[in-house]
Design a protein around this motif. Structure first.
Motif, PDB file in Angstrom:
ATOM      1  N   THR A 150      -8.199  -9.546  -3.319  1.00  0.00           N
ATOM      2  CA  THR A 150      -8.440  -8.520  -3.128  1.00  0.00           C
ATOM      3  C   THR A 150      -8.667  -7.895  -4.685  1.00  0.00           C
ATOM      4  OG1 THR A 150      -7.488  -8.098  -1.258  1.00  0.00           O
ATOM      5  CG2 THR A 150      -7.932  -6.144  -2.261  1.00  0.00           C
TER       6      THR A 150
ATOM      7  N   ALA B  54      -5.996  -2.934 -11.641  1.00  0.00           N
ATOM      8  CA  ALA B  54      -6.047  -4.304 -10.489  1.00  0.00           C
ATOM      9  C   ALA B  54      -5.066  -5.158 -11.074  1.00  0.00           C
ATOM     10  CB  ALA B  54      -7.660  -4.729 -10.927  1.00  0.00           C
TER      11      ALA B  54
ATOM     12  N   LEU C 176     -11.486  -6.121  -6.969  1.00  0.00           N
ATOM     13  CA  LEU C 176     -11.484  -4.734  -7.353  1.00  0.00           C
ATOM     14  C   LEU C 176     -11.596  -4.804  -9.015  1.00  0.00           C
ATOM     15  CD1 LEU C 176      -8.813  -3.357  -4.904  1.00  0.00           C
ATOM     16  CD2 LEU C 176     -11.366  -2.954  -4.992  1.00  0.00           C
TER      17      LEU C 176
ATOM     18  N   ARG D 250      -4.428   2.540  -9.888  1.00  0.00           N
ATOM     19  CA  ARG D 250      -5.764   2.646 -10.243  1.00  0.00           C
ATOM     20  C   ARG D 250      -5.844   1.674 -11.257  1.00  0.00           C
ATOM     21  NH1 ARG D 250      -8.699   6.042  -8.055  1.00  0.00           N
ATOM     22  NH2 ARG D 250     -10.534   5.355  -9.368  1.00  0.00           N
TER      23      ARG D 250
ATOM     24  N   PHE E   6      -0.645   1.280  -3.900  1.00  0.00           N
ATOM     25  CA  PHE E   6      -1.570   0.255  -4.573  1.00  0.00           C
ATOM     26  C   PHE E   6      -2.625   0.611  -5.275  1.00  0.00           C
ATOM     27  CE2 PHE E   6      -4.951  -2.983  -3.858  1.00  0.00           C
ATOM     28  CZ  PHE E   6      -4.678  -3.729  -4.814  1.00  0.00           C
ATOM     29  N   TYR E   7      -3.405   1.698  -4.429  1.00  0.00           N
ATOM     30  CA  TYR E   7      -4.589   2.421  -4.982  1.00  0.00           C
ATOM     31  C   TYR E   7      -4.399   3.544  -6.016  1.00  0.00           C
ATOM     32  CZ  TYR E   7      -7.231  -0.133  -1.475  1.00  0.00           C
ATOM     33  OH  TYR E   7      -8.039  -0.845  -0.670  1.00  0.00           O
ATOM     34  N   GLU E   8      -3.380   4.167  -5.938  1.00  0.00           N
ATOM     35  CA  GLU E   8      -2.978   5.228  -6.644  1.00  0.00           C
ATOM     36  C   GLU E   8      -2.602   4.793  -8.086  1.00  0.00           C
ATOM     37  OE1 GLU E   8      -1.954   4.819  -3.776  1.00  0.00           O
ATOM     38  OE2 GLU E   8      -2.112   6.691  -2.691  1.00  0.00           O
TER      39      GLU E   8
ATOM     40  N   PHE F 192       0.785  -1.263   0.179  1.00  0.00           N
ATOM     41  CA  PHE F 192      -0.031  -0.030   0.022  1.00  0.00           C
ATOM     42  C   PHE F 192       0.961   1.170   0.145  1.00  0.00           C
ATOM     43  CE2 PHE F 192      -2.928  -3.272   1.467  1.00  0.00           C
ATOM     44  CZ  PHE F 192      -4.171  -2.997   0.517  1.00  0.00           C
TER      45      PHE F 192
END
Lengths: 243, 239
Positions: free
Chosen positions: A119, A47, A123, A45, A41-43, A37
């Motif tokens: 996950t 999967a 996602l 965008r 991980f989210y930045e 993270f």
């Protein structure tokens, strides 16, 4: 073959009869998640598990030598090596038995990161092949680190010394392939030598497997590395076992 | 059953074993004596194929220690000095591991365990981890490990060291019971033990054999107790 299995079984069990396995697994899983993270991980965008795999070499530099350091150092310190090697077990069988037990243990640790894969699948719609090759590369890399750690565990009776030596050896092999090192080296070394350094590094081969390309040169790199260090370990053990 | 020829082994500048030869037949209990650092343990380790000699050779049950080390180890039981074991394991798990390594499986394993556990009197600690045991029990677990496959040749490095008088008595009784159909080498510092169990004795000092005889003959020759014999021989030769 039964001697190999006897050593293998005992070694694997010993991880779980001592707190070692649990401490290792908890710390490994925590940091593998944390670093993922932190890598954004989210930045990203996207999967996929790139963020997870990118941080693994660094984590392995510390975690794998921690698993490997006790393999032989402890055995020699306590003296149980005299018991082990006076049973009808050859040095090679003993070395391989311990190596594969530790490798399977690392495989279990890697397998326990499965929530990450779930996950990602939840996602989005990731490339499953890429995840599989990523895990395969990680497993091979763990084996390579382990072979190095196993060797240094044979070299020294002290677990601390064998840990430090194998961390250094693994770190050198990882950092040799980092862009910063290579850029720096290319300022004064000829291109051929720079690419030789690059090809000696874990990083380079790990990244290329992680991209989903299973090339012969990457696989053979890991296989040769493992075979070489494990063989060196058993040769040294034969010489120093009684010391 | 044991044939030792001109064994030599040095560690750096120190010559630990310097041309040792002897043989042990079936039914013999050989007492291996000598001051500390005499080379007793080194000879035993070579016989158990843990060390290789610099020169010379030996055979156990007809198998050469250099050419067939695995067969040698299969046919002998070896209790190392201080009875090393895997301390985090329970006694039961440890003995099962030894059975695994010695390929004792199925009903044979059950028979072996049923025989050896009462024989070494370790029933009460069978489920305890080895590190929690007293020195005496640890030694008995080591003995159980060495005897589990009922070997023809037994090599015991100070088997009674650290045991209380009762346990010493039990171990000696055990050795006497097995003596008939095995060849046994016992190293020890305790001379009364030699009288109690050994049919032959070798005194070794600085890697060389000084005496190869029987306790009775030695006592007759020197007309004194074994303690004094030992002192006379080792001191005279060293000086």
């Amino acid at each position: 073959m039964h001697s190999f299995w006897a050593v293998f079984k005992r070694e694997l069990k010993s991880y779980f009869t001592t707190p070692l396995a649990y401490v290792f697994l908890v710390i490994f899983l925590f940091f593998s998640g944390y670093l993922t993270f932190k890598q954004g991980f989210y930045e990203m965008r996207q999967a996929d598990m790139r963020a997870f795999f990118i941080s693994l070499p660094l984590l392995f530099v510390f975690m794998v030598p921690a698993t490997a350091m006790r393999l032989w150092a402890e055995e020699r310190k306590v003296g149980s090596i005299e018991l082990l090697l006076t049973l009808p077990i050859t040095v090679t069988q003993a070395v391989l038995g311990k190596f594969f037990a530790a490798w399977l243990f690392l495989a279990i640790a890697l397998a326990l990161t499965f929530p990450m894969a779930i996950t990602v699948c939840y996602l989005g719609d990731p490339d499953v092949g890429l995840i599989i090759t990523g895990y395969l590369g990680s497993l091979l890399m763990a084996g390579g680190f382990l072979a190095i750690g196993c060797f240094f565990s044979v070299v020294s009776k002290s677990q601390v010394i064998s840990f430090v030596l194998s961390v250094v050896a693994c770190a050198v092999l990882v950092f040799a392939g980092m862009p910063t090192t290579l850029n720096f080296a290319s300022t004064f070394l000829p291109a051929g030598l720079v690419s030789a350094i690059e090809n000696m590094s874990f990083q380079t081969h790990f990244e290329s497997i992680q991209k989903g390309v299973l090339e012969f040169k990457d696989l053979s790199y890991f296989v040769l590395l493992i075979v070489g260090w494990v063989a060196a370990g058993s040769i040294v053990l034969n010489e120093t076992k009684a010391g | 059953m044991i044939e030792v020829k001109e064994l030599r082994r040095s560690f750096g500048p120190i010559v630990a074993v310097d041309g040792v030869s002897f043989s042990v037949e079936k039914g013999d209990v050989l007492g291996f004596l000598g001051p500390n650092g005499a080379g007793k343990t080194t000879v035993m380790r070579i016989l158990a194929c843990f060390l290789t000699p610099d020169s010379g050779t030996a055979s156990v049950c007809g198998y050469d220690i250099l050419k067939k080390p695995v067969q040698v180890r299969r046919s002998l039981g070896y209790l190392a000095e201080n009875a090393p074991a895997y301390n985090e394991m329970t006694v039961g798990a440890f003995l099962n591991f030894v059975c695994d390594a010695r390929q004792i499986t199925g009903s044979k394993r059950k028979q072996s365990l049923d025989r050896i556990v009462p024989m070494c009197a370790i029933e009460s600690v069978y489920h305890q981890t080895i590190e929690t045991l007293s020195k005496g029990y640890q030694r008995r677990v080591g003995l159980a490990q060495a005897l589990i496959h009922d070997p023809d040749v037994l090599i015991l490095d100070e088997p009674t060291d650290g045991l209380d008088p009762n346990q010493k008595y039990e171990v000696r009784k055990l050795i006497n019971k097995m003596a008939k159909d095995k060849s046994i080498i016992v190293s020890t510092h305790i001379l009364e033990e030699v009288e109690a169990v050994c049919s032959r004795m070798i005194i070794i000092s600085r890697g060389r054999i000084l005496v190869d005889s029987t306790p009775e003959k030695l006592k007759e020759k020197y007309r004194c107790s074994l303690d004094e014999v030992f002192r006379k021989i080792t001191r005279a030769k060293v000086a």
